[in-house]
Design a protein around this motif. Structure first.
Motif, PDB file in Angstrom:
ATOM      1  N   SER A 118      -5.637 -60.578  26.652  1.00  0.00           N
ATOM      2  CA  SER A 118      -4.285 -60.089  26.736  1.00  0.00           C
ATOM      3  C   SER A 118      -3.483 -60.784  27.671  1.00  0.00           C
ATOM      4  CB  SER A 118      -4.098 -58.523  26.994  1.00  0.00           C
ATOM      5  OG  SER A 118      -4.820 -58.154  28.140  1.00  0.00           O
ATOM      6  N   ILE A 119      -4.261 -61.228  28.928  1.00  0.00           N
ATOM      7  CA  ILE A 119      -3.716 -61.863  30.127  1.00  0.00           C
ATOM      8  C   ILE A 119      -2.937 -63.396  29.749  1.00  0.00           C
ATOM      9  CG2 ILE A 119      -5.061 -60.626  31.692  1.00  0.00           C
ATOM     10  CD1 ILE A 119      -6.761 -63.146  31.807  1.00  0.00           C
ATOM     11  N   HIS A 120      -3.426 -63.704  28.511  1.00  0.00           N
ATOM     12  CA  HIS A 120      -3.108 -65.061  27.996  1.00  0.00           C
ATOM     13  C   HIS A 120      -1.643 -65.088  27.372  1.00  0.00           C
ATOM     14  CE1 HIS A 120      -7.450 -65.788  28.185  1.00  0.00           C
ATOM     15  NE2 HIS A 120      -6.856 -66.702  29.118  1.00  0.00           N
ATOM     16  N   PHE A 121      -1.083 -64.074  26.655  1.00  0.00           N
ATOM     17  CA  PHE A 121      -0.034 -63.724  26.149  1.00  0.00           C
ATOM     18  C   PHE A 121       0.622 -62.217  26.468  1.00  0.00           C
ATOM     19  CE2 PHE A 121      -2.850 -66.382  23.536  1.00  0.00           C
ATOM     20  CZ  PHE A 121      -2.033 -67.669  23.390  1.00  0.00           C
ATOM     21  N   PRO A 122       0.942 -62.074  27.762  1.00  0.00           N
ATOM     22  CA  PRO A 122       1.236 -60.524  28.197  1.00  0.00           C
ATOM     23  C   PRO A 122       2.344 -60.025  27.479  1.00  0.00           C
ATOM     24  CG  PRO A 122       1.654 -62.242  29.819  1.00  0.00           C
ATOM     25  CD  PRO A 122       1.127 -62.854  28.679  1.00  0.00           C
ATOM     26  N   SER A 123       3.207 -61.024  27.079  1.00  0.00           N
ATOM     27  CA  SER A 123       4.450 -60.422  26.367  1.00  0.00           C
ATOM     28  C   SER A 123       4.881 -60.567  24.744  1.00  0.00           C
ATOM     29  CB  SER A 123       5.768 -61.228  27.299  1.00  0.00           C
ATOM     30  OG  SER A 123       5.448 -61.157  28.424  1.00  0.00           O
ATOM     31  N   LEU A 124       3.637 -60.976  24.281  1.00  0.00           N
ATOM     32  CA  LEU A 124       3.696 -61.345  22.910  1.00  0.00           C
ATOM     33  C   LEU A 124       4.032 -60.222  22.186  1.00  0.00           C
ATOM     34  CD1 LEU A 124       3.211 -63.773  20.958  1.00  0.00           C
ATOM     35  CD2 LEU A 124       0.669 -62.714  20.522  1.00  0.00           C
ATOM     36  N   GLN A 125       4.868 -60.282  21.198  1.00  0.00           N
ATOM     37  CA  GLN A 125       5.378 -59.187  20.265  1.00  0.00           C
ATOM     38  C   GLN A 125       5.032 -59.482  18.921  1.00  0.00           C
ATOM     39  OE1 GLN A 125       9.849 -58.962  20.912  1.00  0.00           O
ATOM     40  NE2 GLN A 125       9.464 -58.315  23.026  1.00  0.00           N
ATOM     41  N   ARG A 126       4.899 -60.551  18.337  1.00  0.00           N
ATOM     42  CA  ARG A 126       4.907 -60.947  17.117  1.00  0.00           C
ATOM     43  C   ARG A 126       3.893 -62.162  16.933  1.00  0.00           C
ATOM     44  NH1 ARG A 126       9.093 -62.869  12.530  1.00  0.00           N
ATOM     45  NH2 ARG A 126       7.648 -62.624  10.776  1.00  0.00           N
ATOM     46  N   LEU A 127       3.015 -61.907  16.071  1.00  0.00           N
ATOM     47  CA  LEU A 127       1.746 -63.010  15.803  1.00  0.00           C
ATOM     48  C   LEU A 127       1.857 -63.292  14.397  1.00  0.00           C
ATOM     49  CD1 LEU A 127      -0.589 -65.016  16.489  1.00  0.00           C
ATOM     50  CD2 LEU A 127      -1.982 -62.896  16.195  1.00  0.00           C
ATOM     51  N   VAL A 128       2.238 -64.583  13.774  1.00  0.00           N
ATOM     52  CA  VAL A 128       2.199 -64.914  12.744  1.00  0.00           C
ATOM     53  C   VAL A 128       1.286 -66.173  12.299  1.00  0.00           C
ATOM     54  CG1 VAL A 128       3.526 -65.734  10.436  1.00  0.00           C
ATOM     55  CG2 VAL A 128       4.461 -64.222  12.166  1.00  0.00           C
ATOM     56  N   LEU A 129       0.194 -65.727  11.410  1.00  0.00           N
ATOM     57  CA  LEU A 129      -0.887 -66.710  10.995  1.00  0.00           C
ATOM     58  C   LEU A 129      -0.651 -67.203   9.698  1.00  0.00           C
ATOM     59  CD1 LEU A 129      -4.039 -65.450  12.741  1.00  0.00           C
ATOM     60  CD2 LEU A 129      -2.298 -67.055  13.774  1.00  0.00           C
ATOM     61  N   LYS A 130      -0.347 -68.412   9.279  1.00  0.00           N
ATOM     62  CA  LYS A 130      -0.100 -68.804   7.858  1.00  0.00           C
ATOM     63  C   LYS A 130      -1.072 -70.123   7.587  1.00  0.00           C
ATOM     64  CE  LYS A 130       4.823 -67.942   7.669  1.00  0.00           C
ATOM     65  NZ  LYS A 130       5.910 -68.481   7.268  1.00  0.00           N
ATOM     66  N   GLY A 131      -1.763 -69.958   6.462  1.00  0.00           N
ATOM     67  CA  GLY A 131      -2.701 -71.076   6.206  1.00  0.00           C
ATOM     68  C   GLY A 131      -3.609 -71.554   7.309  1.00  0.00           C
ATOM     69  N   CYS A 132      -3.995 -70.728   8.025  1.00  0.00           N
ATOM     70  CA  CYS A 132      -5.432 -70.895   9.070  1.00  0.00           C
ATOM     71  C   CYS A 132      -6.576 -70.691   8.451  1.00  0.00           C
ATOM     72  CB  CYS A 132      -5.250 -70.340  10.208  1.00  0.00           C
ATOM     73  SG  CYS A 132      -3.469 -70.734  11.119  1.00  0.00           S
ATOM     74  N   GLY A 189      -5.206 -57.634  20.639  1.00  0.00           N
ATOM     75  CA  GLY A 189      -4.939 -56.469  20.528  1.00  0.00           C
ATOM     76  C   GLY A 189      -4.574 -55.405  21.619  1.00  0.00           C
ATOM     77  N   GLU A 190      -5.173 -56.055  22.931  1.00  0.00           N
ATOM     78  CA  GLU A 190      -5.024 -55.259  23.995  1.00  0.00           C
ATOM     79  C   GLU A 190      -3.488 -55.457  24.602  1.00  0.00           C
ATOM     80  OE1 GLU A 190      -8.080 -56.193  26.486  1.00  0.00           O
ATOM     81  OE2 GLU A 190      -9.635 -55.422  24.971  1.00  0.00           O
ATOM     82  N   ILE A 191      -2.708 -56.492  23.947  1.00  0.00           N
ATOM     83  CA  ILE A 191      -1.273 -56.841  24.530  1.00  0.00           C
ATOM     84  C   ILE A 191      -0.417 -55.581  24.294  1.00  0.00           C
ATOM     85  CG2 ILE A 191       0.532 -58.414  24.308  1.00  0.00           C
ATOM     86  CD1 ILE A 191      -1.204 -60.576  23.303  1.00  0.00           C
TER      87      ILE A 191
END
Length: 118
Positions: free
Chosen positions: A52-66, A77-79
């Motif tokens: 969570s410390i790496h992306f402390p302000s993240l609101q939306r995560l989108v993964l496509k074709g990974c 999940g701890e963000i």
């Protein structure tokens, strides 16, 4: 990625085909402090290590074709600001990790995290 992650006002990051070099990604603490939206689209990433410390302000995560990515790091999940995870054309194990993150958040009383798997 260290250079990009160090941009002080970076709020949106969209990494698409060939935008990322290497099979592993472990951001450094102090990077991506203002990032709110992260898109990984057809990135050949296999292992993603993040807390969570790496992306402390993240609101939306989108993964496509990974297709190579094995899972979403549980630390995502701890963000506290995370509102949604969207998956398209990813491995079943990535979907499983997203559902596990959502389940853990529900157990903590956070019913606001939306997970969409397409």
């Amino acid at each position: 990625m260290t250079t990009v992650g160090s941009l002080p006002n970076l709020e949106v990051l969209k990494l698409k085909t060939y935008a990322f070099s290497g099979r592993e990604w472990e951001p450094n603490e102090g990077e991506f402090l203002q990032l709110k939206f992260l898109l990984l689209d057809c990135i050949y990433l296999e292992h993603w290590r993040a807390e969570s410390i790496h992306f402390p302000s993240l609101q939306r995560l989108v993964l496509k074709g990974c297709y190579d990515l094995k899972e979403i790091p549980c630390g995502i999940g701890e963000i506290p600001t995370l509102q949604s995870i969207e998956l398209r054309r990813c491995r079943d194990s990535v979907a499983t990790s997203a559902k596990q993150i959502q389940k853990e958040q529900l157990e903590l009383g956070n019913d606001g995290l939306q997970v969409q798997i397409m």
